[in-house]
Design a protein around this motif. Structure first.
Motif, PDB file in Angstrom:
ATOM      1  N   PRO A  33       0.825  -1.235   0.094  1.00 46.09           N
ATOM      2  CA  PRO A  33       0.090   0.009  -0.047  1.00 46.09           C
ATOM      3  C   PRO A  33       0.906   1.249  -0.003  1.00 46.09           C
ATOM      4  O   PRO A  33       1.959   1.197   0.272  1.00 46.09           O
ATOM      5  N   SER A  34       0.120   2.398  -0.559  1.00 44.63           N
ATOM      6  CA  SER A  34       0.760   3.869  -0.305  1.00 44.63           C
ATOM      7  C   SER A  34      -0.050   4.413   0.403  1.00 44.63           C
ATOM      8  O   SER A  34      -1.234   4.217   0.997  1.00 44.63           O
ATOM      9  N   LYS A  35       0.553   5.754   0.896  1.00 46.51           N
ATOM     10  CA  LYS A  35      -0.113   6.723   1.586  1.00 46.51           C
ATOM     11  C   LYS A  35       0.264   8.180   1.117  1.00 46.51           C
ATOM     12  O   LYS A  35       1.499   7.992   0.509  1.00 46.51           O
ATOM     13  N   THR A  36      -0.218   9.449   1.601  1.00 46.68           N
ATOM     14  CA  THR A  36       0.336  10.382   1.034  1.00 46.68           C
ATOM     15  C   THR A  36       1.664  10.916   1.294  1.00 46.68           C
ATOM     16  O   THR A  36       2.294  11.766   0.620  1.00 46.68           O
ATOM     17  N   ALA A  37       2.091  10.163   2.208  1.00 48.97           N
ATOM     18  CA  ALA A  37       3.686  10.796   2.710  1.00 48.97           C
ATOM     19  C   ALA A  37       4.599  10.545   1.731  1.00 48.97           C
ATOM     20  O   ALA A  37       5.656  10.736   1.587  1.00 48.97           O
TER      21      ALA A  37
END
Length: 231
Positions: free
Chosen positions: A150-154
């Protein structure tokens, strides 16, 4: 004449879909290539081990190899994430083991697979910048054969932080190496840019790049820019 099966030559190592693919190949090739005849080396005629064509080992290794593709286009809104998620879901439904790697700070692929990015303890950012093992970051989706890194805005800050690192374009490829053999397909969902995140995905994509395009001028222009970057 006497016919023997390749399976006894190569053994039955491997598991799951890879072994099934190998066995299918062996069954199909058996009739043509596993017949002992006077034209074949004499040392094989009276042995339990059948004659094994020199190229067959390479073919079987190729059948077991993980295929890694990047989905990229510097133009946004052309269907990169939609293609990655749906292609991954269909491959998983067909029995393949699939890993979807979200390399986009927007984390749309992560959301599409039902993962809340706010609750993530590790993400693609940690894998690229902090050396967190990919196996500790990969999560299950609703489909048992489809997993997500997964990814996130960071991850948006990674573009700047990667600049000063040695071999910065190799970090994703190296992070995926320890887990690559566990999957039949690895799909890399890229951000709509030609920055270091996309470059990392292109370097890791050893089997090719899928470039979704809409039939409009700006999308085709993005295709041209990406092709110049690749070639």
């Amino acid at each position: 004449m006497q016919t023997r099966c390749f399976w006894r030559c190569v053994g039955s190592e491997g598991s799951g879909r890879s072994s099934q693919r190998t066995e299918t190949f062996i069954t199909c090739a058996q009739a043509r290539f596993a017949t002992l005849s006077p034209a074949q080396p004499s040392q094989y005629r009276d042995q339990a081990t059948p004659y094994f064509p020199f190229w067959a080992t390479s073919v079987i290794i190729w059948l077991k190899m993980t295929r890694i593709y990047a989905l990229a286009n510097q133009k946004g809104g052309v269907g990169k994430t939609t293609t990655a998620v749906n292609l991954g879901a269909y491959l998983a439904a067909a029995g393949e083991r699939v890993l979807l790697v979200d390399v986009d700070p927007q984390a749309n692929a992560t959301s599409c697979l039902g993962v809340d990015q706010q609750g993530l303890s590790h993400s693609t950012y940690d894998v690229l910048l902090n050396g967190t093992p990919a196996e500790d970051t990969i999560l299950l989706s609703n489909h048992s054969r489809l997993k997500i890194l997964p990814s996130k805005t960071a991850l948006a800050g990674a573009e700047v932080e990667l600049v000063g690192l040695i071999a910065r374009e190799q970090r994703l490829r190296r992070a995926l190496e320890p887990v690559a053999d566990e999957y039949d397909y690895i799909l890399l969902d890229c951000p709509p840019s030609l920055g270091l995140l996309t470059i990392n995905a292109l370097v890791a994509a050893q089997n090719g790049v899928l470039i979704p395009v809409q039939c409009e001028y700006l999308a085709l222009e993005g295709l041209g820019h990406l092709l110049r970057t690749i070639y």
